[in-house]
Design an enzyme around this catalytic site. Structure first.
Site, short mmCIF file in Angstrom:
data_model
loop_
_atom_site.label_atom_id
_atom_site.label_comp_id
_atom_site.label_asym_id
_atom_site.label_seq_id
_atom_site.Cartn_x
_atom_site.Cartn_y
_atom_site.Cartn_z
N HIS A 309 0.75 -1.51 0.10
CA HIS A 309 -0.12 0.10 -0.04
C HIS A 309 1.01 1.26 0.06
O HIS A 309 2.11 1.28 0.60
CB HIS A 309 -0.85 0.18 1.23
N ASP A 369 -8.16 -5.17 0.00
CA ASP A 369 -8.63 -6.06 -0.93
C ASP A 369 -8.07 -7.44 -0.78
O ASP A 369 -8.73 -8.47 -1.58
CB ASP A 369 -8.03 -5.43 -2.11
N1 ACO Z 1 4.01 -7.80 -4.81
C1 ACO Z 1 5.52 -7.86 -5.02
N2 ACO Z 1 6.36 -6.81 -4.71
C2 ACO Z 1 5.65 -5.59 -4.43
C3 ACO Z 1 4.23 -5.59 -4.42
C4 ACO Z 1 3.49 -6.83 -4.29
N3 ACO Z 1 2.29 -6.79 -4.39
N4 ACO Z 1 4.10 -4.31 -3.95
C5 ACO Z 1 5.19 -3.70 -4.04
N5 ACO Z 1 6.18 -4.31 -4.22
C6 ACO Z 1 7.44 -4.00 -4.51
C7 ACO Z 1 8.10 -3.05 -5.69
O1 ACO Z 1 8.37 -3.94 -6.66
C8 ACO Z 1 9.06 -2.34 -5.04
O2 ACO Z 1 10.21 -3.01 -4.84
P1 ACO Z 1 11.62 -2.32 -5.10
O3 ACO Z 1 11.77 -1.36 -4.13
O4 ACO Z 1 12.39 -3.57 -5.12
O5 ACO Z 1 11.59 -1.75 -6.60
C9 ACO Z 1 8.52 -1.95 -3.83
O6 ACO Z 1 7.85 -2.97 -3.31
C10 ACO Z 1 7.63 -0.67 -3.58
O7 ACO Z 1 6.81 -0.60 -4.68
P2 ACO Z 1 6.09 0.60 -5.39
O8 ACO Z 1 5.37 0.03 -6.51
O9 ACO Z 1 6.84 1.58 -5.47
O10 ACO Z 1 5.13 1.20 -4.16
P3 ACO Z 1 3.82 2.09 -4.33
O11 ACO Z 1 3.56 2.66 -3.30
O12 ACO Z 1 3.96 2.84 -5.56
O13 ACO Z 1 2.66 0.88 -4.90
C11 ACO Z 1 0.74 -0.47 -4.55
C12 ACO Z 1 1.59 0.67 -4.18
C13 ACO Z 1 0.36 0.07 -5.83
C14 ACO Z 1 -0.40 -0.56 -3.83
C15 ACO Z 1 1.54 -1.86 -4.90
O14 ACO Z 1 1.94 -2.18 -3.80
C16 ACO Z 1 0.93 -2.75 -5.55
O15 ACO Z 1 1.05 -2.79 -6.85
N6 ACO Z 1 0.05 -3.74 -4.85
C17 ACO Z 1 -0.85 -4.77 -5.57
C18 ACO Z 1 -1.89 -4.29 -5.99
C19 ACO Z 1 -2.76 -4.04 -4.85
O16 ACO Z 1 -3.02 -4.92 -3.74
N7 ACO Z 1 -3.53 -3.16 -4.92
C20 ACO Z 1 -4.49 -2.26 -3.94
C21 ACO Z 1 -4.00 -1.29 -3.24
S1 ACO Z 1 -5.13 -0.87 -1.63
C22 ACO Z 1 -6.46 -0.13 -2.62
O17 ACO Z 1 -6.48 0.27 -3.56
C23 ACO Z 1 -7.76 -0.18 -1.83
#
Ligand code: ACO
Length: 435
Positions: A309, A369
Protein backbone atom coordinates in the site's frame (compact mmCIF):
# COMPACT_ATOMS: atom_id res chain seq x y z
CA UNK A 1 0.66 33.69 19.36
CA UNK A 2 3.77 31.59 18.61
CA UNK A 3 5.68 32.45 15.44
CA UNK A 4 4.94 29.92 12.65
CA UNK A 5 7.78 27.49 12.01
CA UNK A 6 9.60 27.95 8.73
CA UNK A 7 12.01 26.15 6.44
CA UNK A 8 14.59 28.17 4.54
CA UNK A 9 15.36 27.29 0.96
CA UNK A 10 18.58 28.64 -0.50
CA UNK A 11 19.47 28.62 -4.18
CA UNK A 12 23.18 27.83 -4.15
CA UNK A 13 23.59 29.33 -7.62
CA UNK A 14 22.38 32.83 -6.66
CA UNK A 15 22.60 32.78 -2.86
CA UNK A 16 18.96 33.84 -2.62
CA UNK A 17 17.18 32.50 0.50
CA UNK A 18 13.44 32.45 1.21
CA UNK A 19 11.58 31.21 4.32
CA UNK A 20 8.60 28.94 3.74
CA UNK A 21 5.93 28.44 6.40
CA UNK A 22 5.38 25.01 7.89
CA UNK A 23 1.67 24.25 8.24
CA UNK A 24 0.59 21.93 11.06
CA UNK A 25 -2.57 19.82 10.81
CA UNK A 26 -4.42 18.05 13.62
CA UNK A 27 -2.48 14.83 13.02
CA UNK A 28 0.14 13.72 10.57
CA UNK A 29 3.31 15.16 9.07
CA UNK A 30 3.45 18.96 8.83
CA UNK A 31 3.62 20.33 5.29
CA UNK A 32 5.70 23.13 3.80
CA UNK A 33 3.61 25.77 2.03
CA UNK A 34 5.40 25.86 -1.33
CA UNK A 35 2.87 27.92 -3.25
CA UNK A 36 5.30 30.80 -3.84
CA UNK A 37 8.30 28.67 -4.84
CA UNK A 38 7.93 29.29 -8.58
CA UNK A 39 7.39 33.03 -8.09
CA UNK A 40 10.40 33.26 -5.71
CA UNK A 41 12.89 31.05 -7.57
CA UNK A 42 11.40 30.04 -10.93
CA UNK A 43 11.51 26.35 -9.91
CA UNK A 44 8.73 23.79 -9.73
CA UNK A 45 8.69 20.67 -7.50
CA UNK A 46 9.19 17.36 -9.30
CA UNK A 47 7.15 14.64 -7.54
CA UNK A 48 5.89 11.85 -9.82
CA UNK A 49 3.11 9.89 -8.12
CA UNK A 50 2.68 12.80 -5.67
CA UNK A 51 4.40 10.84 -2.92
CA UNK A 52 5.38 13.97 -0.98
CA UNK A 53 2.76 16.45 -2.12
CA UNK A 54 -0.22 17.63 -0.08
CA UNK A 55 -2.84 18.71 -2.61
CA UNK A 56 -5.47 20.18 -0.26
CA UNK A 57 -6.58 20.79 3.32
CA UNK A 58 -9.11 18.15 4.32
CA UNK A 59 -11.04 17.50 7.52
CA UNK A 60 -12.65 14.22 6.41
CA UNK A 61 -10.32 11.24 6.75
CA UNK A 62 -6.91 10.70 8.33
CA UNK A 63 -4.52 7.80 7.82
CA UNK A 64 -1.38 7.16 9.86
CA UNK A 65 0.38 4.66 7.63
CA UNK A 66 3.11 3.86 10.15
CA UNK A 67 0.71 3.21 13.02
CA UNK A 68 -1.87 1.50 10.78
CA UNK A 69 -4.57 3.97 11.85
CA UNK A 70 -7.63 5.15 9.91
CA UNK A 71 -10.01 7.83 11.22
CA UNK A 72 -13.24 9.09 9.62
CA UNK A 73 -13.91 12.60 10.98
CA UNK A 74 -11.73 11.64 13.95
CA UNK A 75 -13.50 8.36 14.76
CA UNK A 76 -11.34 5.18 14.57
CA UNK A 77 -12.44 2.76 11.86
CA UNK A 78 -12.49 -0.10 14.40
CA UNK A 79 -15.19 1.67 16.45
CA UNK A 80 -17.27 2.57 13.41
CA UNK A 81 -17.00 -0.99 12.09
CA UNK A 82 -18.15 -2.33 15.44
CA UNK A 83 -20.84 0.18 16.42
CA UNK A 84 -22.12 2.00 13.36
CA UNK A 85 -23.82 1.26 10.05
CA UNK A 86 -23.03 2.39 6.52
CA UNK A 87 -25.68 5.10 6.25
CA UNK A 88 -24.64 6.63 9.56
CA UNK A 89 -21.04 6.62 8.28
CA UNK A 90 -22.31 8.40 5.13
CA UNK A 91 -23.88 11.09 7.33
CA UNK A 92 -20.66 11.40 9.32
CA UNK A 93 -18.49 11.78 6.21
CA UNK A 94 -20.84 14.30 4.59
CA UNK A 95 -21.67 16.49 7.58
CA UNK A 96 -18.66 15.97 9.88
CA UNK A 97 -20.62 14.75 12.94
CA UNK A 98 -22.64 11.77 14.10
CA UNK A 99 -26.36 12.49 13.63
CA UNK A 100 -28.79 12.94 16.52
CA UNK A 101 -32.09 11.02 16.30
CA UNK A 102 -33.92 13.70 14.28
CA UNK A 103 -31.02 14.21 11.87
CA UNK A 104 -30.67 10.46 11.44
CA UNK A 105 -34.36 9.95 10.64
CA UNK A 106 -34.44 12.82 8.20
CA UNK A 107 -31.24 11.65 6.41
CA UNK A 108 -32.45 8.07 6.26
CA UNK A 109 -35.79 9.21 4.80
CA UNK A 110 -34.08 11.47 2.27
CA UNK A 111 -31.80 8.68 0.99
CA UNK A 112 -34.74 6.26 0.71
CA UNK A 113 -36.69 8.81 -1.37
CA UNK A 114 -34.05 8.75 -4.08
CA UNK A 115 -33.41 5.02 -4.59
CA UNK A 116 -35.27 4.71 -7.91
CA UNK A 117 -33.52 5.47 -11.18
CA UNK A 118 -35.15 7.23 -14.12
CA UNK A 119 -36.72 4.68 -16.49
CA UNK A 120 -34.95 6.37 -19.40
CA UNK A 121 -31.67 5.42 -17.78
CA UNK A 122 -32.70 1.76 -17.90
CA UNK A 123 -33.33 2.06 -21.63
CA UNK A 124 -29.84 3.57 -21.88
CA UNK A 125 -28.51 0.58 -19.94
CA UNK A 126 -30.20 -1.83 -22.32
CA UNK A 127 -27.93 -0.54 -25.09
CA UNK A 128 -24.82 -2.17 -23.61
CA UNK A 129 -23.44 -5.34 -25.17
CA UNK A 130 -24.73 -8.43 -23.36
CA UNK A 131 -21.29 -9.25 -21.92
CA UNK A 132 -20.22 -5.69 -21.00
CA UNK A 133 -18.05 -5.45 -17.85
CA UNK A 134 -20.23 -3.93 -15.08
CA UNK A 135 -17.49 -1.39 -14.28
CA UNK A 136 -17.60 -0.14 -17.87
CA UNK A 137 -21.38 0.12 -17.56
CA UNK A 138 -21.11 1.91 -14.21
CA UNK A 139 -18.73 4.59 -15.55
CA UNK A 140 -21.15 5.31 -18.40
CA UNK A 141 -24.35 5.19 -16.37
CA UNK A 142 -23.13 7.39 -13.52
CA UNK A 143 -21.78 9.89 -16.07
CA UNK A 144 -25.19 9.84 -17.77
CA UNK A 145 -27.02 10.71 -14.51
CA UNK A 146 -26.29 14.38 -15.21
CA UNK A 147 -28.51 14.16 -18.30
CA UNK A 148 -31.44 12.90 -16.22
CA UNK A 149 -31.04 14.99 -13.07
CA UNK A 150 -30.12 18.43 -14.36
CA UNK A 151 -32.33 20.10 -11.76
CA UNK A 152 -29.48 19.74 -9.24
CA UNK A 153 -26.39 20.71 -11.23
CA UNK A 154 -25.71 24.23 -9.98
CA UNK A 155 -22.54 23.48 -8.07
CA UNK A 156 -22.60 26.93 -6.41
CA UNK A 157 -25.94 26.14 -4.76
CA UNK A 158 -25.54 24.17 -1.48
CA UNK A 159 -29.02 22.65 -1.84
CA UNK A 160 -28.19 21.37 -5.31
CA UNK A 161 -24.94 19.92 -4.04
CA UNK A 162 -26.74 18.15 -1.21
CA UNK A 163 -29.45 16.80 -3.51
CA UNK A 164 -26.84 15.42 -5.90
CA UNK A 165 -25.01 13.83 -2.96
CA UNK A 166 -28.20 12.13 -1.75
CA UNK A 167 -29.01 10.96 -5.26
CA UNK A 168 -25.59 9.42 -5.73
CA UNK A 169 -25.65 7.59 -2.38
CA UNK A 170 -29.24 6.40 -2.90
CA UNK A 171 -28.98 5.35 -6.54
CA UNK A 172 -25.61 3.59 -6.54
CA UNK A 173 -27.03 0.29 -5.14
CA UNK A 174 -29.90 0.38 -7.66
CA UNK A 175 -27.52 1.05 -10.56
CA UNK A 176 -24.99 -1.55 -9.37
CA UNK A 177 -27.69 -4.22 -9.03
CA UNK A 178 -29.16 -3.29 -12.44
CA UNK A 179 -25.72 -3.77 -14.05
CA UNK A 180 -25.64 -7.28 -12.58
CA UNK A 181 -29.21 -8.14 -13.57
CA UNK A 182 -28.47 -6.96 -17.11
CA UNK A 183 -25.35 -9.13 -17.31
CA UNK A 184 -27.28 -12.30 -16.36
CA UNK A 185 -30.38 -11.49 -18.38
CA UNK A 186 -32.78 -11.24 -15.42
CA UNK A 187 -35.40 -8.49 -15.12
CA UNK A 188 -34.39 -5.48 -13.06
CA UNK A 189 -35.76 -5.35 -9.52
CA UNK A 190 -37.11 -2.12 -8.07
CA UNK A 191 -35.93 -0.84 -4.68
CA UNK A 192 -38.14 -1.57 -1.67
CA UNK A 193 -37.76 1.48 0.52
CA UNK A 194 -38.98 -0.20 3.71
CA UNK A 195 -35.75 -2.24 3.65
CA UNK A 196 -32.42 -1.03 5.02
CA UNK A 197 -29.73 0.17 2.59
CA UNK A 198 -27.83 -3.13 2.46
CA UNK A 199 -30.92 -5.40 2.49
CA UNK A 200 -32.35 -3.36 -0.35
CA UNK A 201 -29.18 -3.78 -2.40
CA UNK A 202 -29.13 -7.54 -1.78
CA UNK A 203 -32.76 -7.92 -2.83
CA UNK A 204 -32.15 -5.91 -6.02
CA UNK A 205 -29.14 -8.17 -6.75
CA UNK A 206 -30.51 -11.57 -5.85
CA UNK A 207 -34.32 -11.50 -5.76
CA UNK A 208 -36.31 -12.54 -8.80
CA UNK A 209 -39.84 -11.33 -9.40
CA UNK A 210 -41.26 -14.85 -9.24
CA UNK A 211 -39.96 -15.68 -5.75
CA UNK A 212 -39.99 -14.10 -2.30
CA UNK A 213 -36.52 -13.15 -1.03
CA UNK A 214 -35.29 -12.72 2.53
CA UNK A 215 -31.68 -11.56 2.87
CA UNK A 216 -29.45 -13.54 5.24
CA UNK A 217 -28.64 -11.29 8.27
CA UNK A 218 -25.05 -12.63 8.35
CA UNK A 219 -24.60 -11.59 4.74
CA UNK A 220 -26.17 -8.20 5.48
CA UNK A 221 -23.74 -7.53 8.33
CA UNK A 222 -20.71 -8.66 6.30
CA UNK A 223 -21.64 -6.39 3.42
CA UNK A 224 -22.39 -3.50 5.76
CA UNK A 225 -18.88 -3.90 7.16
CA UNK A 226 -17.37 -3.94 3.66
CA UNK A 227 -19.16 -0.70 2.81
CA UNK A 228 -18.04 1.02 6.03
CA UNK A 229 -14.40 0.01 5.53
CA UNK A 230 -14.34 1.28 1.93
CA UNK A 231 -16.31 4.50 2.47
CA UNK A 232 -13.36 6.91 2.29
CA UNK A 233 -9.58 6.82 2.21
CA UNK A 234 -8.36 10.41 1.90
CA UNK A 235 -6.44 11.56 -1.21
CA UNK A 236 -6.03 8.24 -3.08
CA UNK A 237 -5.96 8.05 -6.90
CA UNK A 238 -9.74 7.96 -7.47
CA UNK A 239 -10.53 10.64 -4.88
CA UNK A 240 -7.82 12.90 -6.26
CA UNK A 241 -9.32 12.32 -9.71
CA UNK A 242 -12.76 13.36 -8.44
CA UNK A 243 -11.23 16.52 -6.94
CA UNK A 244 -9.25 17.27 -10.10
CA UNK A 245 -12.34 16.83 -12.30
CA UNK A 246 -14.39 18.90 -9.83
CA UNK A 247 -11.77 21.67 -9.75
CA UNK A 248 -12.80 22.62 -13.29
CA UNK A 249 -16.42 23.08 -12.19
CA UNK A 250 -17.62 19.80 -13.77
CA UNK A 251 -20.94 18.45 -12.49
CA UNK A 252 -20.90 15.94 -9.60
CA UNK A 253 -22.04 12.95 -11.69
CA UNK A 254 -19.24 13.53 -14.21
CA UNK A 255 -16.74 13.83 -11.35
CA UNK A 256 -17.89 10.57 -9.72
CA UNK A 257 -17.78 8.81 -13.11
CA UNK A 258 -14.13 9.96 -13.39
CA UNK A 259 -13.48 8.50 -9.92
CA UNK A 260 -15.07 5.19 -10.92
CA UNK A 261 -12.88 5.00 -14.03
CA UNK A 262 -9.76 5.51 -11.89
CA UNK A 263 -10.88 2.97 -9.30
CA UNK A 264 -11.18 0.31 -12.00
CA UNK A 265 -7.41 -0.18 -12.37
CA UNK A 266 -5.83 -3.30 -10.77
CA UNK A 267 -3.40 -1.17 -8.72
CA UNK A 268 -6.42 0.44 -7.01
CA UNK A 269 -9.99 -0.89 -6.67
CA UNK A 270 -9.51 -3.62 -9.24
CA UNK A 271 -7.20 -5.41 -6.80
CA UNK A 272 -9.96 -7.38 -5.02
CA UNK A 273 -10.92 -9.00 -8.32
CA UNK A 274 -7.24 -9.60 -9.10
CA UNK A 275 -6.72 -11.27 -5.69
CA UNK A 276 -9.41 -13.89 -6.36
CA UNK A 277 -8.03 -14.54 -9.85
CA UNK A 278 -4.57 -14.99 -8.29
CA UNK A 279 -5.82 -17.32 -5.51
CA UNK A 280 -7.66 -19.41 -8.11
CA UNK A 281 -4.52 -19.54 -10.22
CA UNK A 282 -2.47 -20.67 -7.21
CA UNK A 283 -5.15 -23.30 -6.70
CA UNK A 284 -3.32 -25.30 -4.05
CA UNK A 285 -1.20 -24.36 -1.01
CA UNK A 286 1.69 -26.40 -2.50
CA UNK A 287 2.05 -23.83 -5.31
CA UNK A 288 2.28 -20.76 -3.06
CA UNK A 289 6.07 -20.70 -2.87
CA UNK A 290 6.33 -20.55 -6.67
CA UNK A 291 4.05 -17.48 -6.78
CA UNK A 292 5.92 -15.77 -3.95
CA UNK A 293 9.19 -16.33 -5.84
CA UNK A 294 7.64 -14.88 -8.99
CA UNK A 295 6.51 -11.78 -7.05
CA UNK A 296 10.11 -11.27 -5.87
CA UNK A 297 11.62 -11.71 -9.33
CA UNK A 298 12.40 -8.28 -10.83
CA UNK A 299 12.25 -9.73 -14.36
CA UNK A 300 8.69 -10.94 -13.79
CA UNK A 301 5.93 -8.27 -13.77
CA UNK A 302 3.79 -10.45 -11.45
CA UNK A 303 2.99 -8.94 -8.04
CA UNK A 304 1.19 -10.50 -5.12
CA UNK A 305 -2.22 -8.92 -5.51
CA UNK A 306 -3.63 -7.55 -2.26
CA UNK A 307 -0.15 -6.86 -0.85
CA UNK A 308 1.42 -3.45 -0.37
CA UNK A 309 0.00 0.00 0.00
CA UNK A 310 1.28 3.47 -0.78
CA UNK A 311 0.45 4.73 2.71
CA UNK A 312 0.19 1.76 5.10
CA UNK A 313 3.67 0.63 6.01
CA UNK A 314 2.61 -1.31 9.11
CA UNK A 315 -0.70 -3.08 8.58
CA UNK A 316 -3.85 -1.93 6.82
CA UNK A 317 -6.29 -1.58 9.78
CA UNK A 318 -9.17 -2.43 7.45
CA UNK A 319 -7.44 -5.71 6.59
CA UNK A 320 -7.36 -6.69 10.29
CA UNK A 321 -11.11 -6.11 10.65
CA UNK A 322 -12.04 -7.81 7.43
CA UNK A 323 -9.78 -10.80 8.04
CA UNK A 324 -11.75 -11.58 11.19
CA UNK A 325 -15.03 -10.95 9.35
CA UNK A 326 -13.95 -13.46 6.70
CA UNK A 327 -13.47 -16.10 9.39
CA UNK A 328 -16.84 -15.31 10.98
CA UNK A 329 -18.71 -15.25 7.69
CA UNK A 330 -17.31 -18.53 6.41
CA UNK A 331 -18.03 -20.17 9.77
CA UNK A 332 -21.55 -18.79 9.90
CA UNK A 333 -22.53 -19.52 6.32
CA UNK A 334 -21.29 -23.08 6.22
CA UNK A 335 -17.97 -24.60 7.22
CA UNK A 336 -17.88 -26.48 3.92
CA UNK A 337 -18.55 -23.29 1.93
CA UNK A 338 -16.96 -23.36 -1.52
CA UNK A 339 -14.81 -20.35 -0.60
CA UNK A 340 -13.22 -22.07 2.40
CA UNK A 341 -10.30 -23.55 0.37
CA UNK A 342 -9.64 -20.14 -1.20
CA UNK A 343 -9.54 -18.53 2.24
CA UNK A 344 -7.17 -21.23 3.50
CA UNK A 345 -4.79 -20.59 0.58
CA UNK A 346 -5.05 -16.86 1.35
CA UNK A 347 -4.15 -17.41 5.03
CA UNK A 348 -1.18 -19.58 4.16
CA UNK A 349 0.03 -17.14 1.49
CA UNK A 350 -0.27 -14.34 4.04
CA UNK A 351 1.86 -16.27 6.58
CA UNK A 352 4.56 -17.17 4.04
CA UNK A 353 4.78 -13.62 2.69
CA UNK A 354 4.81 -12.04 6.17
CA UNK A 355 7.88 -14.11 7.10
CA UNK A 356 9.73 -13.42 3.85
CA UNK A 357 12.58 -10.86 3.95
CA UNK A 358 11.56 -9.34 0.60
CA UNK A 359 8.11 -8.40 1.96
CA UNK A 360 9.39 -7.46 5.44
CA UNK A 361 12.05 -5.08 4.10
CA UNK A 362 9.59 -3.36 1.77
CA UNK A 363 6.87 -3.26 4.44
CA UNK A 364 4.44 -5.09 2.18
CA UNK A 365 1.43 -6.24 4.22
CA UNK A 366 -1.93 -7.58 3.09
CA UNK A 367 -4.29 -4.72 2.28
CA UNK A 368 -8.09 -4.64 2.61
CA UNK A 369 -8.54 -6.10 -0.86
CA UNK A 370 -6.65 -9.23 0.06
CA UNK A 371 -9.69 -10.38 2.08
CA UNK A 372 -12.60 -8.36 0.70
CA UNK A 373 -12.84 -10.50 -2.46
CA UNK A 374 -13.24 -13.63 -0.33
CA UNK A 375 -16.13 -12.06 1.58
CA UNK A 376 -17.79 -10.90 -1.63
CA UNK A 377 -17.49 -14.27 -3.33
CA UNK A 378 -18.83 -16.00 -0.18
CA UNK A 379 -21.85 -13.70 -0.48
CA UNK A 380 -22.41 -14.96 -4.03
CA UNK A 381 -21.28 -11.72 -5.65
CA UNK A 382 -19.58 -12.47 -8.98
CA UNK A 383 -16.00 -11.44 -9.63
CA UNK A 384 -16.89 -8.83 -12.21
CA UNK A 385 -19.02 -7.01 -9.60
CA UNK A 386 -16.31 -6.69 -6.93
CA UNK A 387 -15.00 -3.29 -7.98
CA UNK A 388 -18.57 -2.11 -8.54
CA UNK A 389 -19.23 -2.82 -4.84
CA UNK A 390 -16.09 -0.88 -3.94
CA UNK A 391 -17.31 2.05 -6.08
CA UNK A 392 -20.71 1.88 -4.40
CA UNK A 393 -19.08 2.12 -0.96
CA UNK A 394 -16.60 4.85 -1.97
CA UNK A 395 -19.18 7.11 -3.64
CA UNK A 396 -19.90 8.81 -0.33
CA UNK A 397 -16.21 9.53 0.22
CA UNK A 398 -15.88 10.97 -3.28
CA UNK A 399 -18.93 13.18 -2.91
CA UNK A 400 -17.91 14.35 0.58
CA UNK A 401 -14.44 15.29 -0.74
CA UNK A 402 -16.01 17.02 -3.76
CA UNK A 403 -18.32 19.06 -1.48
CA UNK A 404 -15.43 19.98 0.79
CA UNK A 405 -13.37 21.11 -2.19
CA UNK A 406 -16.09 23.40 -3.53
CA UNK A 407 -16.21 25.48 -0.34
CA UNK A 408 -12.44 25.54 0.15
CA UNK A 409 -11.18 29.12 -0.26
CA UNK A 410 -7.79 27.81 -1.48
CA UNK A 411 -9.42 25.78 -4.25
CA UNK A 412 -8.24 26.52 -7.80
CA UNK A 413 -8.35 24.47 -10.97
CA UNK A 414 -5.88 21.58 -10.53
CA UNK A 415 -2.99 21.96 -12.92
CA UNK A 416 0.29 20.10 -12.22
CA UNK A 417 3.54 21.26 -13.82
CA UNK A 418 5.96 19.03 -15.75
CA UNK A 419 9.64 18.59 -16.50
CA UNK A 420 9.72 18.81 -20.28
CA UNK A 421 12.26 16.36 -21.76
CA UNK A 422 11.16 16.40 -25.42
CA UNK A 423 12.82 17.92 -28.48
CA UNK A 424 14.23 21.44 -28.18
CA UNK A 425 12.59 24.12 -30.33
CA UNK A 426 13.14 23.36 -34.02
CA UNK A 427 11.80 24.53 -37.38
CA UNK A 428 9.31 22.71 -39.56
CA UNK A 429 10.92 20.84 -42.49
CA UNK A 430 9.06 20.40 -45.79
CA UNK A 431 8.40 16.73 -46.75
CA UNK A 432 10.86 16.74 -49.69
CA UNK A 433 13.66 18.09 -47.51
CA UNK A 434 13.36 15.45 -44.75
CA UNK A 435 16.42 13.20 -44.70
N1 ACO B 1 4.19 -7.84 -4.75
C1 ACO B 1 5.54 -7.84 -4.91
N2 ACO B 1 6.32 -6.74 -4.80
C2 ACO B 1 5.71 -5.59 -4.52
C3 ACO B 1 4.32 -5.49 -4.33
C4 ACO B 1 3.56 -6.67 -4.46
N3 ACO B 1 2.22 -6.65 -4.31
N4 ACO B 1 3.97 -4.20 -4.07
C5 ACO B 1 5.12 -3.50 -4.08
N5 ACO B 1 6.17 -4.33 -4.34
C6 ACO B 1 7.60 -3.95 -4.37
C7 ACO B 1 7.95 -3.18 -5.63
O1 ACO B 1 8.39 -4.05 -6.67
C8 ACO B 1 9.05 -2.28 -5.12
O2 ACO B 1 10.22 -3.06 -4.98
P1 ACO B 1 11.70 -2.39 -5.24
O3 ACO B 1 11.82 -1.32 -4.17
O4 ACO B 1 12.65 -3.51 -5.09
O5 ACO B 1 11.62 -1.80 -6.62
C9 ACO B 1 8.61 -1.92 -3.70
O6 ACO B 1 7.81 -3.04 -3.28
C10 ACO B 1 7.80 -0.64 -3.62
O7 ACO B 1 6.72 -0.72 -4.54
P2 ACO B 1 6.07 0.52 -5.30
O8 ACO B 1 5.39 0.02 -6.52
O9 ACO B 1 7.10 1.59 -5.45
O10 ACO B 1 5.00 1.00 -4.22
P3 ACO B 1 3.79 1.97 -4.50
O11 ACO B 1 3.51 2.66 -3.23
O12 ACO B 1 4.04 2.80 -5.71
O13 ACO B 1 2.59 0.96 -4.89
C11 ACO B 1 0.75 -0.53 -4.70
C12 ACO B 1 1.59 0.56 -4.00
C13 ACO B 1 0.29 -0.02 -6.09
C14 ACO B 1 -0.48 -0.81 -3.85
C15 ACO B 1 1.62 -1.79 -4.87
O14 ACO B 1 2.03 -2.26 -3.61
C16 ACO B 1 0.89 -2.90 -5.66
O15 ACO B 1 0.94 -2.91 -6.89
N6 ACO B 1 0.21 -3.85 -4.93
C17 ACO B 1 -0.59 -4.87 -5.57
C18 ACO B 1 -1.93 -4.31 -6.03
C19 ACO B 1 -2.87 -4.02 -4.86
O16 ACO B 1 -3.04 -4.84 -3.97
N7 ACO B 1 -3.52 -2.85 -4.92
C20 ACO B 1 -4.52 -2.47 -3.92
C21 ACO B 1 -4.11 -1.22 -3.23
S1 ACO B 1 -5.18 -0.90 -1.87
C22 ACO B 1 -6.54 -0.20 -2.52
O17 ACO B 1 -6.58 0.38 -3.57
C23 ACO B 1 -7.75 -0.38 -1.71
Amino acid sequence: MAEPKTVTITDNATGKSVDYTILEGTHGAPVIDMQRLAADFGYFCHDPGYTTTSSCRSAITFIDGNKGELLYRGYPIEQLAQESNYLEVCYLLLYGKLPDQTEWESFNRAVRQHTMVHEGLRRFMNGYRHDAHPMGMLVGIVGALSTYYHDSLDIQDPEHRELSALRIIAKMPSIAADCYKYSIGQPYMYPINSLGYVENFLQMMFAVRAEPYVPNPVAVRALELMLILHADHEQNASTSTVRLAGSSGANPFACIAAGIATLWGPAHGGANEAVIRMLNEIGDARHIRKFVDRAKDKDDPFRLMGFGHRVYKNFDPRAKIIRQACHDLLNDLDSSHSNQPLFEIALELEQIALKDDYFIQRKLYPNVDFYSGIILSALGIPLSMFTVLFAMARSVGWIAQWMEMLVDKEQRIGRPQQLYVGAARRDYVAMDDRG
